[in-house]
Design a protein around this motif. Structure first.
Motif, PDB file in Angstrom:
ATOM      1  N   LYS A 131      -1.834   6.014   9.567  1.00 17.43           N
ATOM      2  CA  LYS A 131      -0.992   4.743   8.962  1.00 17.43           C
ATOM      3  C   LYS A 131      -0.545   3.421  10.312  1.00 17.43           C
ATOM      4  O   LYS A 131       0.005   2.485   9.808  1.00 17.43           O
ATOM      5  CB  LYS A 131       0.769   5.053   8.233  1.00 17.43           C
ATOM      6  CG  LYS A 131       0.092   6.777   7.159  1.00 17.43           C
ATOM      7  CD  LYS A 131       1.459   7.136   7.141  1.00 17.43           C
ATOM      8  CE  LYS A 131       2.580   6.513   6.575  1.00 17.43           C
ATOM      9  NZ  LYS A 131       2.287   5.768   5.369  1.00 17.43           N
ATOM     10  N   GLU A 134      -4.059   1.105  10.152  1.00 19.51           N
ATOM     11  CA  GLU A 134      -3.141   0.033   8.706  1.00 19.51           C
ATOM     12  C   GLU A 134      -2.483  -0.981   8.641  1.00 19.51           C
ATOM     13  O   GLU A 134      -2.977  -2.032   8.994  1.00 19.51           O
ATOM     14  CB  GLU A 134      -3.077   0.697   7.770  1.00 19.51           C
ATOM     15  CG  GLU A 134      -4.514   1.711   6.782  1.00 19.51           C
ATOM     16  CD  GLU A 134      -5.594   1.314   6.951  1.00 19.51           C
ATOM     17  OE1 GLU A 134      -5.954   0.006   6.982  1.00 19.51           O
ATOM     18  OE2 GLU A 134      -6.608   1.768   6.684  1.00 19.51           O
ATOM     19  N   LEU A 227      -2.591   7.923   3.046  1.00 20.76           N
ATOM     20  CA  LEU A 227      -1.304   7.305   2.200  1.00 20.76           C
ATOM     21  C   LEU A 227      -1.282   8.934   1.609  1.00 20.76           C
ATOM     22  O   LEU A 227      -0.013   9.321   0.858  1.00 20.76           O
ATOM     23  CB  LEU A 227      -1.901   6.457   0.698  1.00 20.76           C
ATOM     24  CG  LEU A 227      -2.391   5.997   1.516  1.00 20.76           C
ATOM     25  CD1 LEU A 227      -3.132   5.232  -0.116  1.00 20.76           C
ATOM     26  CD2 LEU A 227      -0.643   4.754   1.050  1.00 20.76           C
ATOM     27  N   GLN A 230       2.914   9.595   0.632  1.00 17.86           N
ATOM     28  CA  GLN A 230       2.858   8.626  -0.688  1.00 17.86           C
ATOM     29  C   GLN A 230       2.909   9.176  -1.622  1.00 17.86           C
ATOM     30  O   GLN A 230       3.322   9.447  -2.633  1.00 17.86           O
ATOM     31  CB  GLN A 230       2.551   7.105  -0.745  1.00 17.86           C
ATOM     32  CG  GLN A 230       3.331   6.380   0.747  1.00 17.86           C
ATOM     33  CD  GLN A 230       2.703   6.131   1.687  1.00 17.86           C
ATOM     34  OE1 GLN A 230       2.172   7.292   1.955  1.00 17.86           O
ATOM     35  NE2 GLN A 230       2.777   4.954   2.221  1.00 17.86           N
ATOM     36  N   TYR A 259      -7.674   1.045   1.069  1.00 16.73           N
ATOM     37  CA  TYR A 259      -5.638   1.361   1.675  1.00 16.73           C
ATOM     38  C   TYR A 259      -5.013   0.523   0.956  1.00 16.73           C
ATOM     39  O   TYR A 259      -3.710   0.845   0.119  1.00 16.73           O
ATOM     40  CB  TYR A 259      -5.679   0.863   3.297  1.00 16.73           C
ATOM     41  CG  TYR A 259      -4.469   1.226   2.900  1.00 16.73           C
ATOM     42  CD1 TYR A 259      -3.704   2.975   4.058  1.00 16.73           C
ATOM     43  CD2 TYR A 259      -2.971   0.655   3.479  1.00 16.73           C
ATOM     44  CE1 TYR A 259      -2.797   3.335   3.796  1.00 16.73           C
ATOM     45  CE2 TYR A 259      -2.201   1.175   3.732  1.00 16.73           C
ATOM     46  CZ  TYR A 259      -1.596   1.836   4.172  1.00 16.73           C
ATOM     47  OH  TYR A 259      -0.590   2.840   4.775  1.00 16.73           O
ATOM     48  N   ASN A 260      -5.142  -1.114   0.810  1.00 19.54           N
ATOM     49  CA  ASN A 260      -4.033  -1.735  -0.442  1.00 19.54           C
ATOM     50  C   ASN A 260      -4.421  -1.396  -1.446  1.00 19.54           C
ATOM     51  O   ASN A 260      -2.935  -1.503  -2.277  1.00 19.54           O
ATOM     52  CB  ASN A 260      -4.289  -3.388   0.634  1.00 19.54           C
ATOM     53  CG  ASN A 260      -4.220  -3.353   1.565  1.00 19.54           C
ATOM     54  OD1 ASN A 260      -2.522  -3.768   2.027  1.00 19.54           O
ATOM     55  ND2 ASN A 260      -4.711  -3.304   2.596  1.00 19.54           N
ATOM     56  N   SER A 263      -2.107   2.513  -2.733  1.00 17.97           N
ATOM     57  CA  SER A 263      -1.164   1.889  -2.336  1.00 17.97           C
ATOM     58  C   SER A 263      -0.835   0.601  -3.558  1.00 17.97           C
ATOM     59  O   SER A 263       0.229   1.051  -3.744  1.00 17.97           O
ATOM     60  CB  SER A 263      -0.886   1.270  -0.690  1.00 17.97           C
ATOM     61  OG  SER A 263       0.588   1.154  -0.220  1.00 17.97           O
ATOM     62  N   LYS A 267       2.146   2.227  -5.430  1.00 19.04           N
ATOM     63  CA  LYS A 267       3.815   1.760  -5.264  1.00 19.04           C
ATOM     64  C   LYS A 267       4.987   0.718  -7.012  1.00 19.04           C
ATOM     65  O   LYS A 267       5.922   1.071  -6.878  1.00 19.04           O
ATOM     66  CB  LYS A 267       4.039   0.515  -4.074  1.00 19.04           C
ATOM     67  CG  LYS A 267       3.782   0.813  -3.067  1.00 19.04           C
ATOM     68  CD  LYS A 267       3.830  -0.103  -1.580  1.00 19.04           C
ATOM     69  CE  LYS A 267       3.324  -1.509  -1.355  1.00 19.04           C
ATOM     70  NZ  LYS A 267       3.397  -1.645  -0.692  1.00 19.04           N
TER      71      LYS A 267
END
Length: 361
Positions: A131, A134, A227, A230, A259-260, A263, A267
């Motif tokens: 984490k 990143e 992640l 989350q 990852y983005n 994520s 979210k």
């Protein structure tokens, strides 16, 4: 009679060896028999999972809450039935993360699985490092991009000023002309250095020098590990199917892309809805296509036109900086690829990332 005595002696010896192993190993381990009763556990397991001696002989279902992993019973059944090892990342009651391996306990004389050995390897530090890694990549990319942008604008203005001085009608002294020439030369050198900097950072030279044959499932494992908190908190369901798994690319860049996208998919899902994310890969016209589909809030046509702009955020109530998709798009475009989006407000979105399959990024 002697044969039976020898068998009992051999069984007792094996039991002593197993007991000695469990008492002295530093790895948290559990032994659960085929009836799903807890038979043994190592001292480290007692420490990490709040286990007690009186739990021996109890059904694992009665103490599974200590693992914060409700599917452990189904997973044990699966390993006993198939005889194949299973790996998972889980969180325990002390809020640490572990890689859990469920291995079949096979009696070779009978050739059957009589239970499972469950082993735990502490990966809390690895998740924290991933984490942080990143986060540092995101900050690093943004800083370099912002630095290049901030230098280019005043540099362009100074270059125009030099050109303006050259065409002034007034006569200039030799000293002035020499100073002007030195200024122009200095600005040209700064421009060249800046150009080399941006090209080495975003251009082909960077990607070629760091390119390697990467395995997408391994990249996805790292991303899901980073992640994990989350995913657990949102109870996200993530499925994947890979028709193609390998590509020549920069490992950290591909990890940042996945990852983005994942994520954001988590979210930007309504709080009353469990995130459902599907990741597929396939080949199309010389590209590896990575499809990431979610059931999030979706986007309208107006948002689709600006979603890749720096600092653009489609929902102010969701935590973020607005640079994730900007960097993803920059990485993909500079590698000769593209990203397409289809989205329906209130239903979800699909991002398709096209990456060249040849070795020349």
């Amino acid at each position: 009679m002697n044969s039976k005595t020898e068998q009992l002696k051999e069984l007792s010896q094996l039991n002593d060896e197993l007991e000695n192993y469990f008492r002295n190993t530093i790895i948290p381990q559990l032994f659960v028999d085929e009836d799903l009763l807890l038979r043994k556990f190592t001292p480290p397991a007692m420490k990490h999972f709040v286990l007690k001696e009186e739990f021996i002989g109890m059904p694992i279902a009665d103490i599974q809450d200590n693992f914060k992993y409700p599917n452990i019973i189904n997973n044990i059944h699966s390993v006993i039935a198939t005889g194949k090892m299973l790996e998972k990342e889980i969180q325990t009651t002390d809020l640490r993360w572990y890689q859990m391996n469920i291995l079949p306990y096979i009696t070779f004389r009978e050739g059957k699985t009589n239970g499972v050995i469950i082993t735990f390897v502490d990966i809390t530090a690895r998740i924290r490092d991933l984490k942080e890694h990143e986060k540092l990549i995101l900050e690093h990319e943004l800083l370099l991009d912002q630095l290049a942008h901030d230098i280019k604008s005043p540099l362009a203005g100074l270059m125009l000023t030099c050109e303006y001085f050259k065409v002034l009608p007034e006569k200039k002294s030799t000293k002035f002309l020499k100073m002007l020439a030195n200024l122009e030369c200095g600005l040209s050198n700064i421009k060249r250095v800046l150009s080399d900097f941006t090209e080495s950072h975003w251009g082909k030279q960077k990607y070629q020098s760091a390119t390697e044959l990467v395995d997408l499932p391994h990249i996805l494992d790292d991303v899901m590990l980073a992640l994990a908190p989350q995913i657990l908190e949102s109870n996200a369901k993530i499925v994947h199917r890979f028709e193609i798994t390998e590509i020549n690319f920069v490992r950290r860049k591909l990890r940042s892309v996945l990852y983005n996208l994942l994520s954001n998919a988590i979210k930007y899902t309504p709080v009353d809805r469990k995130p459902e994310i599907a990741i597929y890969t396939f080949e199309e016209d010389g590209f590896m296509v990575i499809s990431v589909t979610d059931n999030g809030i979706g986007m309208c046509n107006e948002d689709l036109l600006t979603v890749f702009e720096k600092f653009k955020r489609i929902c102010a109530s969701v935590e973020g900086t607005g640079v994730g998709l900007y960097l993803v798009n920059t990485i993909v475009k500079n590698a000769g690829g593209k990203i397409t989006i289809t989205s329906t407000p209130g239903v979800g979105s699909e991002f398709k990332v096209y990456l060249k399959l040849d070795s020349t990024q």
